[in-house]
Design a protein around this motif. Structure first.
Motif, PDB file in Angstrom:
ATOM      1  N   PRO A 781       7.851  -1.010   0.107  1.00 17.52           N
ATOM      2  CA  PRO A 781       7.756   0.292   0.750  1.00 17.52           C
ATOM      3  C   PRO A 781       6.375   0.680   1.231  1.00 17.52           C
ATOM      4  CG  PRO A 781       7.876   0.543  -1.623  1.00 17.52           C
ATOM      5  CD  PRO A 781       8.020  -0.914  -1.336  1.00 17.52           C
ATOM      6  N   GLY A 782       5.378  -0.043   0.833  1.00 18.41           N
ATOM      7  CA  GLY A 782       4.035   0.361   1.244  1.00 18.41           C
ATOM      8  C   GLY A 782       3.354   1.097   0.108  1.00 18.41           C
ATOM      9  N   TYR A 783       2.025   0.943   0.123  1.00 21.23           N
ATOM     10  CA  TYR A 783       1.257   1.458  -1.008  1.00 21.23           C
ATOM     11  C   TYR A 783       1.366   2.955  -1.174  1.00 21.23           C
ATOM     12  CZ  TYR A 783      -0.987  -2.960  -2.089  1.00 21.23           C
ATOM     13  OH  TYR A 783      -1.221  -4.244  -2.492  1.00 21.23           O
ATOM     14  N   ASP A 784       1.335   3.654  -0.075  1.00 23.47           N
ATOM     15  CA  ASP A 784       1.269   5.116  -0.181  1.00 23.47           C
ATOM     16  C   ASP A 784       2.554   5.692  -0.745  1.00 23.47           C
ATOM     17  OD1 ASP A 784      -1.371   5.797   0.913  1.00 23.47           O
ATOM     18  OD2 ASP A 784      -0.610   4.611   2.586  1.00 23.47           O
ATOM     19  N   THR A 785       3.681   5.173  -0.294  1.00 23.81           N
ATOM     20  CA  THR A 785       4.955   5.629  -0.836  1.00 23.81           C
ATOM     21  C   THR A 785       5.030   5.321  -2.314  1.00 23.81           C
ATOM     22  OG1 THR A 785       5.817   4.872   1.265  1.00 23.81           O
ATOM     23  CG2 THR A 785       7.415   5.638  -0.335  1.00 23.81           C
ATOM     24  N   VAL A 789       5.617   7.759  -5.546  1.00 27.08           N
ATOM     25  CA  VAL A 789       6.658   7.557  -6.560  1.00 27.08           C
ATOM     26  C   VAL A 789       6.039   7.581  -7.958  1.00 27.08           C
ATOM     27  CG1 VAL A 789       8.265   5.856  -7.491  1.00 27.08           C
ATOM     28  CG2 VAL A 789       8.202   6.306  -5.043  1.00 27.08           C
ATOM     29  N   SER A 805      -5.366  10.795  -6.638  1.00 29.44           N
ATOM     30  CA  SER A 805      -6.486  10.592  -5.724  1.00 29.44           C
ATOM     31  C   SER A 805      -7.278   9.341  -6.112  1.00 29.44           C
ATOM     32  CB  SER A 805      -7.399  11.814  -5.747  1.00 29.44           C
ATOM     33  OG  SER A 805      -7.943  11.966  -7.028  1.00 29.44           O
ATOM     34  N   HIS A 807      -6.001   6.581  -6.519  1.00 29.78           N
ATOM     35  CA  HIS A 807      -5.336   5.523  -5.767  1.00 29.78           C
ATOM     36  C   HIS A 807      -5.320   4.186  -6.485  1.00 29.78           C
ATOM     37  CE1 HIS A 807      -3.480   4.738  -1.933  1.00 29.78           C
ATOM     38  NE2 HIS A 807      -4.017   3.531  -1.972  1.00 29.78           N
ATOM     39  N   ARG A 808      -6.059   3.232  -5.949  1.00 30.57           N
ATOM     40  CA  ARG A 808      -6.008   1.868  -6.455  1.00 30.57           C
ATOM     41  C   ARG A 808      -6.438   1.794  -7.907  1.00 30.57           C
ATOM     42  NH1 ARG A 808      -9.929  -2.795  -5.882  1.00 30.57           N
ATOM     43  NH2 ARG A 808     -11.545  -1.208  -5.756  1.00 30.57           N
TER      44      ARG A 808
ATOM     45  N   SER B 260      12.926   6.686  -2.143  1.00 31.08           N
ATOM     46  CA  SER B 260      11.673   6.999  -2.832  1.00 31.08           C
ATOM     47  C   SER B 260      11.816   8.226  -3.711  1.00 31.08           C
ATOM     48  CB  SER B 260      10.551   7.195  -1.818  1.00 31.08           C
ATOM     49  OG  SER B 260      10.798   8.340  -1.066  1.00 31.08           O
ATOM     50  N   ARG B 299       5.142   8.103   6.369  1.00 37.72           N
ATOM     51  CA  ARG B 299       3.862   7.709   6.896  1.00 37.72           C
ATOM     52  C   ARG B 299       3.035   7.090   5.793  1.00 37.72           C
ATOM     53  NH1 ARG B 299       2.306  12.236  11.132  1.00 37.72           N
ATOM     54  NH2 ARG B 299       1.003  10.515  11.786  1.00 37.72           N
ATOM     55  N   GLN B 300       2.041   6.333   6.246  1.00 35.36           N
ATOM     56  CA  GLN B 300       1.154   5.679   5.290  1.00 35.36           C
ATOM     57  C   GLN B 300      -0.242   6.220   5.550  1.00 35.36           C
ATOM     58  OE1 GLN B 300       2.381   3.473   3.122  1.00 35.36           O
ATOM     59  NE2 GLN B 300       4.234   2.655   4.007  1.00 35.36           N
ATOM     60  N   PRO B 301      -0.610   7.262   4.864  1.00 41.09           N
ATOM     61  CA  PRO B 301      -1.857   7.947   5.226  1.00 41.09           C
ATOM     62  C   PRO B 301      -3.104   7.082   5.138  1.00 41.09           C
ATOM     63  CG  PRO B 301      -0.863   8.888   3.246  1.00 41.09           C
ATOM     64  CD  PRO B 301       0.121   7.952   3.821  1.00 41.09           C
ATOM     65  N   GLU B 369     -11.972   9.607   1.636  1.00 45.84           N
ATOM     66  CA  GLU B 369     -11.435   9.084   0.380  1.00 45.84           C
ATOM     67  C   GLU B 369     -10.926   7.654   0.512  1.00 45.84           C
ATOM     68  OE1 GLU B 369      -8.781  11.902  -1.535  1.00 45.84           O
ATOM     69  OE2 GLU B 369     -10.538  12.656  -2.600  1.00 45.84           O
ATOM     70  N   LEU B 391     -11.421   2.413  -2.564  1.00 49.99           N
ATOM     71  CA  LEU B 391     -10.188   3.033  -3.058  1.00 49.99           C
ATOM     72  C   LEU B 391      -8.929   2.354  -2.561  1.00 49.99           C
ATOM     73  CD1 LEU B 391     -10.506   6.889  -3.256  1.00 49.99           C
ATOM     74  CD2 LEU B 391     -10.169   5.241  -5.066  1.00 49.99           C
ATOM     75  N   GLU B 396      -4.149  -3.524   1.698  1.00 41.40           N
ATOM     76  CA  GLU B 396      -4.115  -2.415   2.653  1.00 41.40           C
ATOM     77  C   GLU B 396      -5.181  -2.595   3.712  1.00 41.40           C
ATOM     78  OE1 GLU B 396      -3.101   1.747   0.770  1.00 41.40           O
ATOM     79  OE2 GLU B 396      -4.040   0.435  -0.714  1.00 41.40           O
TER      80      GLU B 396
END
Lengths: 838, 419
Positions: A781-785, A789, A805, A807-808, B260, B299-301, B369, B391, B396
């Motif tokens: 699904p991609g990292y952001d999704t 989750v 925030s 993130h990784r 999701s 979307r993938q910000p 960020e 980050l 990515e």
């Protein structure tokens, strides 16, 4: 009292008595032996002759009238004949009462230099004199030119106590022609007779069993409605039997009261005025028709409302006793015709109803009577109030109307001794469901299982209660009254506070009975204090009634307890201080606890401290100097075992057929195994009853209403309640999660197995997820999704995670055992391949 | 003209529905197993039987806890007028004890037309609350306390909860405490003496099942036949909608979207977008609307952030990535610049950026960020000396570079190989 000669009462004026009394009084301070005894001799002096000195009243109607006219036009209604419509007639006499009140005060001021207000404030002192007086001779005039208060007078053949309910004459002139009848006559044969009569629950008419058609042999159980009422209800024209010629249809007091020709009132205080006339302050009762809401459909025929309307009346207008009771007593009452039911208080200013607070206490008593300790009940029944209490209430109630009249409103929540405006709260109409609803067994079970309905003495705590009792008694009954300290500990819900309070209630009844000397009791909850230091203020307020800052209070308390300076008259009483949640008083330097626990050790402090907390080792955690003061005497309340829990539950459910026996046992075993918390056990049973009730009601509402036979709460319901209470809901939630969340969780578990580390970062996890996805043909699904989750899971606390925030670098950890996750996700239909990785 | 108005009206209707939770949750509430009827039973039985209860509503955000509660309260207020007063508190605003008691007093005063004093102390307010509970109990009035974000009330000494629940242990009071929380372990947060007084009714709000979802879609999107909207149009609209709902492609879209997050609120957001794409000319919803909405909403910000970066910024990102690959766990602007310089030297790149331009680019990345400082310490240090971290993951970054419109080939090479 039932023998009160009513005919005398109405025909011959009673004022003779006043004369007899008043003559010796002004001169002699010695008790006059005659005073409150009923005058047996009936002189024919005109009524009220003794009051000739007060011109207001003389000939009851004729002179009062001109007095009224200069006042507002409203009062003109007074002069109207007795047949005026009810509401105007209702107002009329009240005004009259007020007049009287005014005049009384005027009278008083003419006799004594003190103004009426001062008199009021002095009352307390006088009251105590009075109680002495009563015990000595039941009648005495201690000091002339002062009101003398009585607890009990014998007046006109009746003995009237403070707190009694009486009939009061409505009008001076009214119904004197009306024959008052002692014994009710049968509606059919119009004879009283000795044979058994039955009362119709609708019209309240009495019927001889033999006069009925068909005649009854025994009084039937439950409600009974007479043939006339039934016929009328069904719409037929009914002819009541006509009384035999020449016999007047006499009405009993009860009938006259219910048709508002009489009043009922409760005597709040009785005193003898300086001129020798007996007065009493009464609190009026109202019949439903007189309220703003009118008679409501659920009102019973014999129902009255207590009002917050007070008036001072002469004892002369008091006719005789009636009995106004709370529902519980009413059901058992067997006093004859003069019994009434009162459940609500009516506010005459706001026209609203409120339940009587005492009822609830009464109910409590009723429920627990099975346990039978007589002395306690005795104490409660004797109206439970010491003189001071009555006095206090009295003043309280008086102050309310005056406050109201003062134009500016006070804020409700800033308490200057009391909250302003609480009288506003009340229902305009009593909701029907409260009165008409007949409780099912299940609902009754639910009600008794409520945590709120506390039993009077907690079952299974006899040993502990004895110990507490012995401790307090030992401390109080010493001549020295050494200060002592007791620390009670135990897990929540084991009846610590309840036991102490039960002991205190027992002690109080002993005080009332005079077997031990009085003490003061202060109860404080540590969690309800804004800060630990506030406890000084609360203690001081409870002891003296003054509100001061805590520093001042500390100073004053120190003076009292350490230096032995006694200020007020009550200060020499021993003081019992109960501090619940003691651990909340621990401050950084622990000075609060030290002070409180140090006072008992001082000579002459007469302070007994009972501290309650959960932890066993609280004294050990404290400074040694505190531990040495507190840790001497301890009492442990262990968790209940399953037999005890079972006994607690079944003692509450006695007489209610709602639970299967195994169900109770199951619940108590379960709770005993987990915590031994009685509250928990009760809640489980209540919840189980609720679940059952819900199912039954659902079945009923459903069109096909089958299977209503068994309504016992069974194992299944208890099981469901336990599930709801003890099982964390996470498994259910995990099962219903979205597909990605499931994959995410699986990856977490997989990662955990792989690395053996509980904590992982989002980067690693995303890698695992992408591996899982690609090898099983899912789209990644991609990292952001995925991050979103993860954060959602974190919100529900399925995971513990850092803010998104990061993130990784976000750190993630499962909040529940991985086995739970495996269990929940193993057979998910949506993503069957997950099972491979779990 | 008339046609356009009708379409406009229909669109407004749909949008207002989507924003009105009580409309959305109405159809889910009629079954006896629904939370609505369970909750209603508990509250109404505590109103009629004069008992005290405490309930927890648990479930993920957006699953309609408050919406269902509002529905229940609305119905009960109709059923028992002036027998219920509702006090609403939110953990985000009133988690402080003092503040919570003040707010409770304020709302109680407002409810009963009493005068409220802001100056009242903690003690006054808590005693006022207890007195009010008693008075209301005597007057057969139930006070319902709704504590939103319940978990936040369970911080500190939990005085508010303790006082509330302890006051509810007297016969005269008649109150219901409803805690609403998205934390599933909310009841574990309670102190044990508070937990013992809590009556532990729990209602779990779960995402709707497939069938419910279908019903919900139909309920929300179909136009009513008996409103001001012209009948013929509504019938036609509904017929087209039925076609769409039955379409396998549509179902696939919904499934992908709900993968999701399966909550109702999440679905509403999507539907709102889709409805807004509705073609005013034709006046009907089409599958295309939903497709566009899906592509727009997923979307993938971070990837988009990379797309907006300048070449220099990409260089910095790649350098940071290379440093990480080399095993250098901690680096700051200076070390990144050193790496950048060495790359430039070895590949003889022509472009040259001044030091302060690079610093600006670095700061820009911080604001975006895409990178961050490793810790909050050393706030007073200047930017170039504070250790920083990347980050976004290397995947990515790679993906971002690939989709960058004119990415220099050298960067891709640097990404791939260890040069």
């Amino acid at each position: 009292m039932a023998e009160t000669p009513k005919k005398h009462l109405l025909k011959s004026p009673r004022s003779s008595k006043h004369q007899a009394k008043s003559t010796p009084k002004p001169s002699s301070p010695s008790p006059s032996p005659l005073a409150p005894v009923t005058p047996q001799t009936q002189t024919l002096t005109p009524r009220r002759s003794s009051r000739l000195n007060s011109p207001f009243f003389d000939p009851p109607v004729s002179i009062e009238e001109p007095k009224e006219t200069p006042r507002s036009g409203k009062k003109t209604s007074r002069t109207s004949d007795p047949n005026t419509p009810r509401d105007s007639a209702e107002k009329l006499p009240k005004l009259k009462r007020k007049d009287k009140e005014d005049s009384v005060k005027a009278d008083v001021s003419s006799f004594s230099p003190a103004s009426p207000e001062q008199l009021e404030s002095k009352r307390k002192r006088k009251r105590q004199e009075e109680s002495k007086v009563v015990t000595r001779a039941k009648s005495a005039v201690s000091v002339p030119k002062r009101r003398v208060y009585y607890k009990k007078v014998v007046y006109d053949g009746g003995e009237f106590d403070v707190g009694d309910d009486v009939y009061v004459k409505r009008r001076e002139d009214a119904s004197s022609d009306d024959e008052v009848q002692e014994i009710e006559e049968c509606r059919v044969c119009f004879k009283a007779g000795k044979s058994v009569m039955i009362e119709c629950d609708d019209c309240l008419g009495g019927f001889h069993l033999k006069c009925l058609k068909p005649p009854l042999k025994v009084v039937p159980e439950g409600d009974w409605v007479c043939g006339f009422c039934e016929a009328r209800k069904s719409g037929k024209e009914v002819e009541f039997p006509v009384p035999p010629e020449g016999k007047k249809l006499a009405r009993t007091m009860r009938e006259r009261l219910l048709s508002s020709d009489l009043w009922a009132a409760r005597i709040e205080s009785i005193w003898k005025e300086v001129d020798g006339i007996y007065w009493c302050r009464v609190r009026w009762y109202m019949i439903p028709e007189e309220t703003a809401a009118g008679r409501q459909s659920h009102n019973l025929r014999r129902e009255l409302y207590r009002t917050n309307d007070f008036a001072d009346i002469e004892m002369e207008s008091v006719l005789r006793h009636c009995y106004v009771m709370i529902p519980k007593e009413y059901a058992k009452a067997n006093y004859g015709d003069d019994v009434f039911l009162c459940e609500y208080e009516y506010d005459i200013h706001w026209h609203s109803f409120k339940r009587l607070a005492e009822i609830d206490n009464g109910e409590e008593d009723g429920e627990e009577d099975d346990d039978s300790d007589e002395d306690w009940k005795l104490g409660k029944d004797s109206n439970s109030d010491t003189d001071e209490d009555i006095e206090y209430d009295d003043e309280n109630l008086k102050s309310l109307p005056t406050k109201q009249s003062s134009a500016h409103e006070l804020a409700a929540n800033s308490r200057k001794g009391q909250f302003f405006g609480l009288q506003k709260i009340g229902t305009k109409k009593i909701p029907e469901h409260v009165r008409c609803h007949k409780q099912t067994e299940l609902e009754r079970a639910k009600a008794t299982l409520l945590l709120a309905s506390l039993p009077k003495s907690p079952p299974c705590r006899n040993k502990e209660m004895e110990e507490i009792n012995a401790f307090i008694k030992g401390a109080i009954c010493d001549d020295q009254c050494l200060g002592r300290c007791l620390y009670i500990h135990g897990v929540p819900g084991t009846g610590k506070t309840m036991s102490v309070l039960a002991v205190m209630r027992n002690l109080r009844s002993e005080v009332d009975a005079g077997s031990i000397r009085p003490y003061c009791f202060v109860e404080i909850n540590g969690l309800k204090l804004a800060s630990p230091e506030n406890i000084y203020r609360v203690i001081y307020e409870a002891l003296s009634g003054h509100r001061v800052s805590w520093k001042k209070a500390l100073h004053l308390l120190n003076e009292r307890f350490s230096d032995g300076e006694k200020v007020g008259k009550q200060d020499d009483r021993p003081c019992i201080l109960l501090i619940d949640e003691l651990d909340l008083l621990v401050t950084r330097n622990q000075s609060v606890l030290y002070n409180i626990l140090d006072w008992p050790t001082r000579p002459n402090s007469k302070l007994i401290v009972i501290g309650i907390a959960n932890t066993m080792d609280l004294p050990e955690k404290l400074l040694p100097r505190i531990a040495s003061r507190m840790g001497m005497q301890r009492l442990c309340f262990g968790p209940y075992n399953y037999q005890q829990l079972q006994e607690i539950i079944s003692s509450r459910l006695k007489g209610i057929d709602a639970f299967e026996k195994q169900a109770i046992e199951f619940a108590s075993r379960k709770v005993a195994a987990i915590s031994g918390d009685a509250r928990r056990a009760l809640e489980i049973c209540r919840r189980a009853a609720e679940i059952k009730d819900y199912h039954i009601k659902r079945l009923k509402s459903a069109p096909k209403s089958v299977c209503s036979g068994k309504s016992l709460v069974g194992m299944a319901d208890v099981e469901a309640a336990i599930q709801e209470m003890f099982q964390a809901p996470h498994i259910q939630v995990m099962k219903s999660f979205s597909k990605l969340s499931k994959i995410f969780l699986t990856a977490m578990v997989h990662e955990l197995y792989k690395t053996g580390m509980g904590e992982t970062t989002f980067e690693k996890l995303a890698l695992t997820v992408s591996c899982l996805c690609t090898s099983n043909g899912e789209a990644f699904p991609g990292y952001d999704t995925l991050l979103k989750v993860g954060c959602k899971l974190g919100e529900c606390r399925i995971l513990v995670c850092e803010p998104g925030s990061k993130h990784r670098l976000q750190k993630l950890q499962l909040n529940f055992p991985s086995d739970d996750v495996s269990f929940a996700l193993k057979d998910s239909k949506e993503v069957p391949w997950l099972a491979k990785y779990l | 003209m008339g046609r356009e108005n009708t379409v406009e009206e229909a669109l407004n209707l749909l949008r207002s529905r989507l924003c009105n939770p009580s409309f959305v949750f109405k159809p889910l509430s009629d079954s006896p197993d629904s939370n609505y009827s369970k909750l209603k039973f508990i509250i109404s039985s505590s109103v009629t039987e004069a008992c005290n209860n405490s309930i927890l509503l648990l479930g993920p955000r957006g699953s309609g806890k408050i919406a269902v509660l509002e529905l229940v309260l609305k119905d009960l207020l109709l059923e028992f007028p002036d027998l219920i007063s509702v006090i609403k508190l939110s953990g985000l605003l009133h988690s402080d004890d003092n503040c919570a008691f003040k707010e409770i007093s304020r709302q109680l005063c407002a409810e009963h037309q009493l005068l409220f004093s802001k100056m009242a102390s903690f003690d006054d307010n808590s005693q006022f609350m207890i007195a009010m509970l008693r008075e209301c109990g005597l007057a057969h009035k139930t006070i319902i306390f709704v504590l939103d974000e319940f978990d936040l009330f369970a911080q500190g000494k939990q005085r508010v909860l303790y006082s509330l629940l302890d006051a509810m242990q007297s016969v005269t009071s008649q109150a219901v405490v409803i805690g609403v929380s998205c934390r599933l372990d909310a009841d574990q947060l309670l102190e044990k003496r508070v937990r013992s007084r809590f009556s532990h009714r729990k209602l779990l709000f779960l995402p709707p099942s497939k069938e419910d979802l279908q019903r919900l879609l139909e309920h929300i999107l179909s136009l009513p036949l008996d409103s001001t909207i012209s009948h013929d149009y509504a019938v036609e609209f509904n017929a087209k909608l039925q076609n769409i709902l039955a379409d396998e492609k549509f179902k696939q879209i919904i499934i992908t979207y709900m993968d999701s997050d399966a909550t109702v609120n999440h679905l509403l957001r999507f539907l709102f977008r889709a409805v807004s794409y509705m073609d005013l000319g034709s006046g009907f919803l089409s599958l295309e609307n939903f497709k566009t909405a899906l592509s727009n909403i997923q979307r993938q910000p971070k990837l988009e952030c990379i797309k907006d970066c300048s070449i220099l910024e990409l260089h910095i990102l790649v350098c940071m990535k290379r440093l990480e690959v080399k095993g250098q766990s901690s680096y700051n602007f200076n070390s990144v610049m050193k790496e950048y310089k060495s790359i430039r030297a070895s590949f003889q790149m022509s472009e040259y950026y001044a030091w302060n331009v690079c610093l600006r680019a670095f700061e820009h990345l911080l604001q975006r960020e895409l990178i961050c400082f490793t810790d909050n310490r050393g706030q007073n240090q200047s930017v170039e000396f504070r250790p920083a971290k990347l980050l976004i993951s290397s995947h990515e970054l790679q993906q971002g570079l690939k989709s960058y419109r004119s990415c220099p080939a050298i960067l891709l090479k640097l990404m791939d190989r260890e040069v």
